[in-house]
Design an enzyme around this catalytic site. Structure first.
Site, PDB file in Angstrom:
ATOM      1  N   HIS A  17     -49.137 -17.378  59.687  1.00 10.27           N
ATOM      2  CA  HIS A  17     -49.329 -15.925  59.746  1.00 10.27           C
ATOM      3  C   HIS A  17     -49.777 -15.475  61.134  1.00 10.27           C
ATOM      4  CE1 HIS A  17     -48.603 -14.916  55.516  1.00 10.27           C
ATOM      5  NE2 HIS A  17     -49.062 -16.124  55.264  1.00 10.27           N
ATOM      6  N   THR A  18     -49.453 -16.259  62.123  1.00  8.58           N
ATOM      7  CA  THR A  18     -49.780 -15.884  63.505  1.00  8.58           C
ATOM      8  C   THR A  18     -48.552 -15.312  64.205  1.00  8.58           C
ATOM      9  OG1 THR A  18     -49.442 -18.214  63.980  1.00  8.58           O
ATOM     10  CG2 THR A  18     -51.717 -17.430  63.968  1.00  8.58           C
ATOM     11  N   ALA A 106     -38.941 -22.608  48.128  1.00  7.45           N
ATOM     12  CA  ALA A 106     -40.182 -23.383  48.184  1.00  7.45           C
ATOM     13  C   ALA A 106     -40.960 -23.105  49.465  1.00  7.45           C
ATOM     14  CB  ALA A 106     -39.865 -24.869  48.066  1.00  7.45           C
ATOM     15  N   GLY A 107     -40.477 -22.168  50.260  1.00  5.04           N
ATOM     16  CA  GLY A 107     -41.185 -21.847  51.506  1.00  5.04           C
ATOM     17  C   GLY A 107     -40.832 -22.810  52.633  1.00  5.04           C
ATOM     18  N   SER A 110     -35.266 -22.256  53.570  1.00  6.95           N
ATOM     19  CA  SER A 110     -33.855 -22.419  53.196  1.00  6.95           C
ATOM     20  C   SER A 110     -33.078 -21.163  53.596  1.00  6.95           C
ATOM     21  CB  SER A 110     -33.730 -22.689  51.700  1.00  6.95           C
ATOM     22  OG  SER A 110     -34.344 -21.658  50.961  1.00  6.95           O
ATOM     23  N   ASP A 155     -39.540 -18.894  61.717  1.00 14.17           N
ATOM     24  CA  ASP A 155     -38.605 -19.710  60.939  1.00 14.17           C
ATOM     25  C   ASP A 155     -37.259 -19.852  61.650  1.00 14.17           C
ATOM     26  OD1 ASP A 155     -40.686 -19.627  59.193  1.00 14.17           O
ATOM     27  OD2 ASP A 155     -39.726 -18.267  57.770  1.00 14.17           O
TER      28      ASP A 155
HETATM   29  C1  GLA Z   1     -42.955 -16.958  56.427  1.00 12.18           C
HETATM   30  C2  GLA Z   1     -42.358 -16.047  57.495  1.00 12.18           C
HETATM   31  C3  GLA Z   1     -42.770 -16.487  58.887  1.00 12.18           C
HETATM   32  C4  GLA Z   1     -44.281 -16.689  58.992  1.00 12.18           C
HETATM   33  C5  GLA Z   1     -44.803 -17.508  57.817  1.00 12.18           C
HETATM   34  C6  GLA Z   1     -46.308 -17.565  57.796  1.00 12.18           C
HETATM   35  O1  GLA Z   1     -42.410 -18.224  56.511  1.00 12.18           O
HETATM   36  O2  GLA Z   1     -40.956 -16.039  57.387  1.00 12.18           O
HETATM   37  O3  GLA Z   1     -42.314 -15.572  59.844  1.00 12.18           O
HETATM   38  O4  GLA Z   1     -44.948 -15.471  59.109  1.00 12.18           O
HETATM   39  O5  GLA Z   1     -44.362 -17.012  56.586  1.00 12.18           O
HETATM   40  O6  GLA Z   1     -46.788 -18.264  58.892  1.00 12.18           O
END
Ligand code: GLA
Length: 371
Positions: A17-18, A106-107, A110, A155
């Site tokens: 979250h940075t 799942a974060g 993907s 990402d």
């Molecule tokens: C998701 C978002 C990223 C980032 C993260 C948290 O993956 O797509 O841009 O903010 O959360 O670090």
């Protein structure tokens, strides 16, 4: 003309979250990846087939309208094409086939992998070229403006620019980056999927982002100086004007300021080859995400709490946006079995669904070839 593109998932090692606060992140690509085979066709229609879902979709390139409601998998492809068109790239009809072993939802990015592969393929099929940074920005804009999740740039940059056995140290304000060798020795990255449904993640994520913007406004007013992001605010300033902030806004700000420092320290510890120190930073990152930023959940906390007491685990933390999804542990390979068993047992005792485990090294970023 045909194209074969490969885009990996990503795991963020530290710096959560940075990115949308213009700070630092340190992700790495996973071994798990999506491959996209594309063939140029006549006309304006794109047909896509997702083998893993056994689903297909087709759409007209002249009817790319931003999504209303829950996005479907093919919306990410449409989003990128829409964004490329805004950038002035031509779009051509195509048949696309997708195969992926990146866990979905799942974060592990993907969707960023799908965006980057689809974008690279479209540019190639249209006979153009694009730098990886520019493609990443086009995909980021697609996600923000077409899909409606106000994510940062991490990402797409991680998927695009990662290199084998290296982490990507990215400054999200200047967009400068460098690769940091991830020499794991006997250690491995174990990714643990909590299997907690992240369907509300989009709105909760956007809310956090808004809180950070509000905090910047309050701090700016209190200081009589307009700051652009939490990146520009240090601990001293926060402590001086902290009483102007509500308690949640103070905690969000404190977390972001501390997390940025942790990323810098984490890079230094990797450069020294000090994985124990790196692991300790992962643990404090998790504590901040749990207590200050409040984006963890009981399942993710349980993974970290079960991991930290096991001999051979250097550190663990939730990774990605949170509210479910995955945690990542840095674990000596001799302790992997034990760690998996302990986490699975703790989940069973708590009455949670059985978690899933993925082992990975730091993989390579986006690649493609035409033929
Ligand atoms: C998701 C978002 C990223 C980032 C993260 C948290 O993956 O797509 O841009 O903010 O959360 O670090």
């Amino acid at each position: 003309m045909k194209v074969l593109a490969r885009a990996p998932g990503r795991v963020n090692l530290i710096g959560e979250h940075t990115d949308y606060n213009m700070g630092f992140v340190l992700p790495a690509a996973l071994d798990q990846a999506l491959s996209l085979y594309g063939r140029k066709t006549e006309g304006r229609v794109v047909t896509a087939y997702a083998a893993g879902l056994n689903a297909s979709a087709s759409f007209n390139l002249d009817q790319l309208e931003p999504v209303q409601g829950e996005p479907q998998w093919y919306d990410y492809i449409k989003a990128v094409f829409w964004s490329l068109r805004l950038e002035g790239f031509p779009l051509v009809g195509a048949e696309i086939e997708l195969n992926s072993n990146i866990p979905i939802g799942a974060g592990l990015s993907s969707s960023a992998a799908l965006e980057m592969a689809a974008g690279a393929a479209m540019v190639a099929l249209a006979g153009r070229s694009i730098s990886c940074d520019r493609l990443a920005i086009a995909c980021w804009r697609a996600e923000n403006e077409y899909i409606g999740v106000r994510c940062g740039i991490m990402d797409q940059f991680a998927v695009g620019l990662s290199r084998k056995d290296q982490a990507l140290f990215l400054d999200c304000r200047s967009r400068e980056y460098r690769h940091v060798p991830l020499i794991l020795g006997d250690y491995r990255l174990l990714i643990v999927d909590s299997r907690v449904n992240r369907s509300l993640a989009g709105s909760a994520y956007n809310r956090r982002r808004q809180e950070c913007e509000e905090a910047v406004e309050v701090i700016s007013k209190a200081c009589g100086h307009q700051f652009n992001s939490l990146r520009e605010i240090n601990l001293e300033t926060l402590n001086r004007v902290g009483n102007f902030l509500t308690d949640p806004l103070y905690r969000r700000s404190l977390y972001v300021i501390e997390e940025n420092r942790r990323v810098e320290s984490a890079v230094q510890s990797l450069e020294r080859g000090d994985l124990e120190e790196f692991g300790a930073l992962m643990l404090s990152s998790h504590a901040g995400l749990r207590d200050l930023y409040e984006v963890s959940c009981p399942e993710l906390d349980l993974i970290v709490d079960s991991a930290v007491v096991i001999d051979g685990v250097a550190g663990a933390r939730m990774t990605g946006a949170g509210f479910g999804g995955c945690a990542v542990a840095l674990v000596n390979r001799r302790s992997i079995d034990r760690l998996e068993k302990e986490i699975a047992r703790a989940f069973q005792d708590a009455g949670y669904r059985r978690p899933l485990f993925y082992l990975s090294t730091a993989g390579s970023g986006l690649s493609f070839e035409t033929f």
